[in-house]
Scaffold this active site. Structure first.
Site, PDB file in Angstrom:
ATOM      1  N   LYS A  87       0.813  -1.210   0.000  1.00 32.33           N
ATOM      2  CA  LYS A  87       0.000   0.000   0.000  1.00 32.33           C
ATOM      3  C   LYS A  87       0.851   1.267   0.000  1.00 32.33           C
ATOM      4  CE  LYS A  87      -4.596  -1.318   1.441  1.00 32.33           C
ATOM      5  NZ  LYS A  87      -5.678  -1.153   2.424  1.00 32.33           N
ATOM      6  N   ARG A  99      -4.458  -9.726   4.530  1.00 31.88           N
ATOM      7  CA  ARG A  99      -4.781  -9.731   3.097  1.00 31.88           C
ATOM      8  C   ARG A  99      -3.492  -9.420   2.335  1.00 31.88           C
ATOM      9  NH1 ARG A  99      -6.907  -6.078  -0.878  1.00 31.88           N
ATOM     10  NH2 ARG A  99      -8.406  -7.121  -2.254  1.00 31.88           N
TER      11      ARG A  99
END
Length: 296
Positions: free
Chosen positions: A231, A265
Site C-alpha cells: 500500500k 490480506r
C-alpha cells in the site's frame, strides 16, 4: 486472546468452515480487474485468475479474496460488469476448490448475493457499509463479513486532508459498533472481522499510527484483519514504487502479527506465510518446524 479466536473464545468460522489457529490467516488477493494498482491486470482473464488462486492455496493461503472493481478511481464498473467479473469466477473456484474459503471484495448487495449463491463464504466490505443491504445478505446466507473504516469516504475516492483527533479511537468506535449491529441482524459473530482499512480515508501518518497501535483494536476482542500489502503508506514511508514494497510490507506484517492481528490480506502469499509462521513461532503459538541444533 489466542490468534484465531473471536471475542467469545470460539474459532473463526465462515459458513461453518472452521479456520486454523496456529498462525494468523492469509487472505490471498485475486483481482478480476484490468487496472489493479499492483498487478496491472495480470489476473483479469479467468484462466490466469484460477491459476493464481491455485498457486496461492499451494503457497499456504487460507482464503481467496476475489475483487471485480479497482479500489481507487478509474473506469466506471457498473453492477452488471462487476457481476460478470466476479460471480461466474466464484462458481468456478467453488467447483475447483471445494474446501477453499472464498471471499468477495465488494460493497454491492447485488454482487454479494449472487456470489453467496455460488458459494462465497465471506463478504469483504472495504467501503464501510456504503450499501447497507450487503450486511443483510451476509445475515441471510450466514456468511462472514468484514467491518471496515473509511472515515465516511464513498467508494473509489481518495482521501484529501482528512483529520482525526484520535484515528485509532475513531476506527475502534466505528468498526465495533458495526460488528455489534450486524450480530443483532443475524450475521454470525464467529464470522465477523474488523479492519482498520489502512489508506482508505486516511493519510500515511494515520496508517502508520494504526499499525503501531494495532493492539488497541485487538484488545476489543474482535478478530482484526489488516490489508497492508504494497500500500501507499509503505511506499511513502520508504519512497518506493509499488513493485518494490515487499520488504516494507513484511515488516509491517510482522509488527501487526506480534500485536495479535488475525487475518492478513496479501498479494505475496508465500512470503507472508513465512513471516507469519516465524512470528507465531516466536510468540509460542506454534512449534519450530525442525529442531536439531544442540540436540544431536
Amino acid at each position: 486472546m489466542q490468534t484465531g479466536e473471536t471475542s467469545a473464545g470460539s474459532v473463526i468460522r465462515f459458513r461453518g468452515r472452521a479456520m486454523r489457529r496456529d498462525r494468523p490467516l492469509v487472505m490471498a488477493i485475486v483481482n478480476r480487474t484490468p487496472d489493479s494498482f499492483y498487478d496491472r491486470g495480470a489476473t483479469y482473464a479467468a484462466d490466469e485468475a484460477v491459476a493464481a488462486a491455485e498457486r496461492a492455496l499451494a503457497d499456504g493461503a487460507d482464503i481467496i479474496d476475489v475483487g471485480g472493481v479497482k479500489a481507487g478511481p478509474g473506469a466506471d464498473v457498473d453492477i452488471d460488469e462487476e457481476t460478470r467479473r466476479v460471480v461466474p469466477f466464484v462458481a468456478r473456484l467453488r467447483e475447483r476448490f471445494p474446501e477453499a474459503v472464498i471471499s468477495v471484495d465488494t460493497w454491492r448487495q447485488e454482487v454479494g448475493r449472487l456470489a453467496c449463491e455460488e458459494g462465497a463464504d465471506l463478504l469483504n466490505d472495504t467501503w464501510a457499509g456504503a450499501d447497507p443491504g450487503l450486511a443483510e445478505v451476509a445475515a441471510e446466507y450466514g456468511a462472514g463479513y468484514v467491518c471496515s473504516h473509511t472515515g465516511g469516504a464513498v467508494p473509489r475516492t481518495r482521501p484529501h486532508r482528512v483529520n482525526y483527533p484520535d484515528v485509532v479511537a475513531d476506527v475502534i468506535t466505528e468498526v465495533t459498533d458495526r460488528a455489534e449491529a450486524l450480530v443483532k441482524i443475524g450475521v454470525p459473530a464467529e464470522g465477523l472481522l474488523i479492519d482498520p482499512t489502512h489508506d482508505f480515508g486516511k493519510n500515511t501518518w494515520h496508517s502508520l499510527t494504526l499499525t503501531r497501535e494495532l493492539g488497541r483494536l485487538v484488545d476489543t476482542g474482535w478478530p482484526v484483519l489488516v490489508a497492508l500489502s504494497n500500500k501507499d503508506f509503505v511506499g511513502e514511508s520508504l519512497d518506493l514504487p509499488v513493485d518494490q514494497r515487499l520488504y516494507g510490507t513484511l515488516a509491517a506484517t510482522a509488527v501487526c502479527a506480534w500485536q495479535g492481528a488475525a487475518v492478513f490480506r496479501a498479494h505475496n502469499v508465500a512470503e507472508t506465510c513465512q513471516a507469519l509462521d516465524m512470528v507465531s513461532v516466536i510468540r509460542g503459538t506454534r512449534p519450530p518446524a525442525h529442531v536439531i541444533r544442540g540436540l544431536v
